[in-house]
Write an enzyme that holds these catalytic residues in place. Structure first.
Site, PDB file in Angstrom:
ATOM      1  N   TRP A 101      -8.624  -3.614   8.095  1.00 30.75           N
ATOM      2  CA  TRP A 101      -7.692  -2.557   7.695  1.00 30.75           C
ATOM      3  C   TRP A 101      -7.019  -2.008   8.943  1.00 30.75           C
ATOM      4  O   TRP A 101      -7.682  -1.666   9.926  1.00 30.75           O
ATOM      5  CB  TRP A 101      -8.445  -1.449   6.952  1.00 30.75           C
ATOM      6  CG  TRP A 101      -9.119  -1.931   5.705  1.00 30.75           C
ATOM      7  CD1 TRP A 101     -10.453  -2.147   5.508  1.00 30.75           C
ATOM      8  CD2 TRP A 101      -8.476  -2.278   4.470  1.00 30.75           C
ATOM      9  NE1 TRP A 101     -10.681  -2.599   4.226  1.00 30.75           N
ATOM     10  CE2 TRP A 101      -9.491  -2.689   3.565  1.00 30.75           C
ATOM     11  CE3 TRP A 101      -7.155  -2.278   4.035  1.00 30.75           C
ATOM     12  CZ2 TRP A 101      -9.219  -3.093   2.259  1.00 30.75           C
ATOM     13  CZ3 TRP A 101      -6.876  -2.679   2.736  1.00 30.75           C
ATOM     14  CH2 TRP A 101      -7.904  -3.076   1.857  1.00 30.75           C
TER      15      TRP A 101
ATOM     16  N   HIS B 204      -2.824   3.392  -4.495  1.00 29.50           N
ATOM     17  CA  HIS B 204      -2.251   2.831  -3.270  1.00 29.50           C
ATOM     18  C   HIS B 204      -0.850   2.266  -3.533  1.00 29.50           C
ATOM     19  O   HIS B 204      -0.514   1.163  -3.072  1.00 29.50           O
ATOM     20  CB  HIS B 204      -3.170   1.753  -2.693  1.00 29.50           C
ATOM     21  CG  HIS B 204      -4.401   2.310  -2.039  1.00 29.50           C
ATOM     22  ND1 HIS B 204      -4.359   3.076  -0.901  1.00 29.50           N
ATOM     23  CD2 HIS B 204      -5.719   2.226  -2.386  1.00 29.50           C
ATOM     24  CE1 HIS B 204      -5.599   3.432  -0.552  1.00 29.50           C
ATOM     25  NE2 HIS B 204      -6.434   2.933  -1.451  1.00 29.50           N
TER      26      HIS B 204
ATOM     27  N   GLU C  36      -4.868   0.691   9.696  1.00 24.59           N
ATOM     28  CA  GLU C  36      -4.333   2.029   9.954  1.00 24.59           C
ATOM     29  C   GLU C  36      -4.271   2.326  11.450  1.00 24.59           C
ATOM     30  O   GLU C  36      -3.299   2.919  11.934  1.00 24.59           O
ATOM     31  CB  GLU C  36      -5.193   3.095   9.259  1.00 24.59           C
ATOM     32  CG  GLU C  36      -5.085   3.107   7.753  1.00 24.59           C
ATOM     33  CD  GLU C  36      -6.199   2.302   7.090  1.00 24.59           C
ATOM     34  OE1 GLU C  36      -6.694   1.342   7.732  1.00 24.59           O
ATOM     35  OE2 GLU C  36      -6.562   2.629   5.941  1.00 24.59           O
TER      36      GLU C  36
ATOM     37  N   ASP D 169       0.854  -1.177   0.000  1.00 23.87           N
ATOM     38  CA  ASP D 169       0.000   0.000   0.000  1.00 23.87           C
ATOM     39  C   ASP D 169       0.895   1.234   0.000  1.00 23.87           C
ATOM     40  O   ASP D 169       2.128   1.126  -0.094  1.00 23.87           O
ATOM     41  CB  ASP D 169      -0.957   0.003   1.191  1.00 23.87           C
ATOM     42  CG  ASP D 169      -2.311   0.610   0.834  1.00 23.87           C
ATOM     43  OD1 ASP D 169      -2.349   1.831   0.552  1.00 23.87           O
ATOM     44  OD2 ASP D 169      -3.318  -0.114   0.817  1.00 23.87           O
TER      45      ASP D 169
ATOM     46  N   TRP E  93     -16.975  -3.998  -2.009  1.00 22.03           N
ATOM     47  CA  TRP E  93     -16.755  -3.363  -0.708  1.00 22.03           C
ATOM     48  C   TRP E  93     -17.523  -2.057  -0.537  1.00 22.03           C
ATOM     49  O   TRP E  93     -17.828  -1.667   0.583  1.00 22.03           O
ATOM     50  CB  TRP E  93     -15.262  -3.109  -0.482  1.00 22.03           C
ATOM     51  CG  TRP E  93     -14.687  -1.946  -1.268  1.00 22.03           C
ATOM     52  CD1 TRP E  93     -14.209  -1.977  -2.537  1.00 22.03           C
ATOM     53  CD2 TRP E  93     -14.511  -0.597  -0.805  1.00 22.03           C
ATOM     54  NE1 TRP E  93     -13.750  -0.732  -2.912  1.00 22.03           N
ATOM     55  CE2 TRP E  93     -13.925   0.127  -1.869  1.00 22.03           C
ATOM     56  CE3 TRP E  93     -14.788   0.056   0.394  1.00 22.03           C
ATOM     57  CZ2 TRP E  93     -13.614   1.488  -1.767  1.00 22.03           C
ATOM     58  CZ3 TRP E  93     -14.479   1.409   0.494  1.00 22.03           C
ATOM     59  CH2 TRP E  93     -13.891   2.113  -0.571  1.00 22.03           C
TER      60      TRP E  93
ATOM     61  N   ASP F 276     -12.454  -2.640  11.070  1.00 18.25           N
ATOM     62  CA  ASP F 276     -11.795  -1.465  11.637  1.00 18.25           C
ATOM     63  C   ASP F 276     -12.827  -0.445  12.127  1.00 18.25           C
ATOM     64  O   ASP F 276     -12.465   0.528  12.790  1.00 18.25           O
ATOM     65  CB  ASP F 276     -10.860  -0.806  10.623  1.00 18.25           C
ATOM     66  CG  ASP F 276     -11.547  -0.451   9.319  1.00 18.25           C
ATOM     67  OD1 ASP F 276     -12.377  -1.247   8.853  1.00 18.25           O
ATOM     68  OD2 ASP F 276     -11.231   0.618   8.746  1.00 18.25           O
TER      69      ASP F 276
ATOM     70  N   GLU G  56      -9.690   2.942  -5.191  1.00 21.03           N
ATOM     71  CA  GLU G  56      -9.322   4.291  -4.773  1.00 21.03           C
ATOM     72  C   GLU G  56      -8.117   4.839  -5.555  1.00 21.03           C
ATOM     73  O   GLU G  56      -7.096   5.195  -4.976  1.00 21.03           O
ATOM     74  CB  GLU G  56      -9.044   4.305  -3.264  1.00 21.03           C
ATOM     75  CG  GLU G  56     -10.287   3.991  -2.446  1.00 21.03           C
ATOM     76  CD  GLU G  56     -10.065   3.998  -0.952  1.00 21.03           C
ATOM     77  OE1 GLU G  56     -11.010   4.324  -0.210  1.00 21.03           O
ATOM     78  OE2 GLU G  56      -8.944   3.671  -0.503  1.00 21.03           O
TER      79      GLU G  56
END
Length: 528
Positions: free
Chosen positions: A455, A252, A457, A181, A380, A407, A314
């Protein structure tokens, strides 16, 4: 209320019939009789259950017992991955249509034992009694997955092996491994060493999701060698889990561009340190396509999975709109706009994988601008992408944010750490139905299953992953294994028993009543 509910099994089996009288009690005289097709499951039982119980479970040499018998019988009529477990006073018999079915039967046997069967060594005081029962069971879906993001926060190999064991415990059979990513590149590519020399490390990380962002000032990184990944793949395969690798393109990709600036549109940049959608994307030159073909060649040598995920999500188009190279490619290929350019980019790898006997998997943005002929879609952004892909005859894995993003915050309480997104409670996960109601019976056949997405993060350690994933993943496991009819009030007592297994296995899950004080992150902002 569902009838004939098993006392504590999870996921709920298709058929559970309690027997009469006493069931078998496993002792140091109990043996294990397995045919050749069940050798791996026999080894797993001796290693895992044997360690916890102290029982040798040696090969059967006499009639004393009670014993455990494992058999593969393709004509048993149990369905793919199905099994039948029978426990009587004389022993335990597990019959499976295939080796995977026998393994899942062995997982059920472990659940029929006391929770201490999930420890690493005997602690004393347990009697290894199995209740008398007959269980006939099989999964509802062939893809029962979990996506784990190891790019945002690296998970050491030891903890990833443990995570695989937890998936197997829940009869999940796909680990979708998000390896690259903007914030990190985690897979060794021998032809391009700077991908890990440079791309696997960032000098700090954003903390929380506040604006303007704040940073921890602490370097973060790590990667898996190809031998590490071969080990992971082999370990997972022994547990009938397929590892599906993801190399995210064309968005990404900041970590890759930081390592090899010629891949991008903006020259030298650093590995990402903020979260969210980043503007830097791959360029569309022939050299970039060849670079990633070489990358995927090495990836396919390590991962034998049918599907290879290329992300495709994205991907901002601003750099392509301003790029003479991208605009020239649009004209040369007769494309309409940048969405079709992304579709063209994806199709280059769809045909590449097809020629090598593999299949492309991408997030549902790969529908934008036209779907590549052989591509499968992970839906998604909601169910719409999955519905469109299924109606077009493409394979679909459902993982919409509303039901599948682990998440997301688990309650509206201010005690939830770094609260992100809408509330996705345990009950919400359990109630989710993978098959969209808009699909006809024939269209629904293209939905091969679902996965939960993790995810990371805001999950900077395996402890935090435990908290965010469990017990919601336990609820998800039942939605993809068990029959469609479900009852949350019937599920909760079984889950409470299952939490004792997670305790014994050392999983730091979120309590049903809310986070422990040490699981909170007061003052660290999330985002709605």
């Amino acid at each position: 209320m569902l009838e004939n509910a098993p006392a504590s099994l999870l996921p709920r089996p298709v058929e559970y019939v309690a027997g009469h009288g006493a069931g078998p009690a496993l002792t140091d005289r109990s043996g294990l009789d397995a045919d050749a097709a069940c050798a791996a499951t026999a080894q797993w039982l001796r290693t895992e259950v044997g360690a916890a119980t102290g029982l040798a479970l040696a090969p059967v040499t006499d009639g004393e017992g009670p014993h455990i018998t494992l058999r593969v019988r393709p004509d048993a009529g149990l369905g793919s991955e199905g099994y039948e477990l029978t426990a009587t006073g004389s022993g335990v018999s597990i019959v499976g249509t295939d080796p995977a079915g026998v393994f899942y039967g062995a997982q059920t046997l472990r659940q029929l034992l006391p929770a201490a069967a999930y420890r690493r060594a005997p602690i004393g005081g347990s009697t290894w009694a199995v209740p008398p029962v007959r269980i006939a069971d099989r999964p509802r879906f062939s893809w029962r997955g979990c996506m784990l993001d190891v790019a945002r926060h690296f998970m050491p190999k030891h903890d990833l092996l443990r995570f695989i064991d937890l998936l197997a415990m829940h009869k999940l059979n796909v680990l979708h491994l998000h390896l690259t990513d903007d914030q990190g590149w985690r897979v060794q590519i021998k032809r391009y060493p700077r991908l890990t020399e440079v791309g696997a490390w960032r000098h700090e990380s954003q903390v929380g999701a506040g604006l303007p962002p704040t940073f921890d000032g602490r370097p973060h990184g790590g990667y898996y060698t190809q031998d590490d990944l071969r080990e992971l793949v082999g370990y997972a395969a022994q547990r009938h889990i397929t590892v599906v690798p993801e190399i995210d393109i064309p968005g990404h990709s900041q970590a890759a561009i930081a390592a090899y600036p010629e891949l991008g549109e903006s020259g030298q940049i650093a590995v990402g340190r903020t979260w969210g959608v980043i503007e830097d994307v791959l360029n569309v030159s022939d050299a970039t396509l060849e670079f990633y073909r070489n990358v995927f060649d090495e990836v396919m040598e390590v991962f034998p999975s049918e599907y290879i995920c290329i992300g495709g999500d994205e991907c901002p188009k601003g750099q392509w709109r301003a790029s003479s190279l991208a605009q020239q490619r649009i004209r040369a290929e007769g494309l309409t706009d940048e969405d079709e350019l992304q579709s063209w980019f994806i199709r280059q790898f769809d045909s590449y994988f097809t020629a090598r006997g593999r299949k492309l998997l991408g997030w549902d943005e790969i529908l934008d601008g036209g779907l590549a002929p052989g591509a499968a879609v992970a839906s998604w952004r909601g169910p719409a992408g999955g519905i469109a892909a299924a109606r077009a005859g493409h394979t679909v894995v459902m993982c919409p944010t509303q039901t599948s993003y682990l998440d997301y915050r688990q309650s509206a309480s201010s005690e939830e750490p770094i609260p992100v997104g809408p509330v996705l409670s345990l009950a919400d996960v359990y109630a989710a139905e993978p098959i969209p109601t808009e699909l006809s019976h024939e269209e629904a056949r293209h939905v091969i299953g679902a996965q939960a997405n993790v995810w990371t993060e805001h999950m900077d350690s395996p402890r935090t992953v435990d908290f965010m994933v469990f017990p919601r993943l336990s609820a998800f496991a039942e939605t993809v294994w068990s029959p469609r009819e479900r009852d949350f009030t019937e599920f909760l007592p079984r889950l409470r028993s299952h939490l004792e297994r997670l305790d014994a296995a050392g999983v730091e899950y979120r309590p049903l009543t809310g986070p422990h004080p040490w699981q909170q992150r007061p003052g660290v902002p999330g985002r709605p």
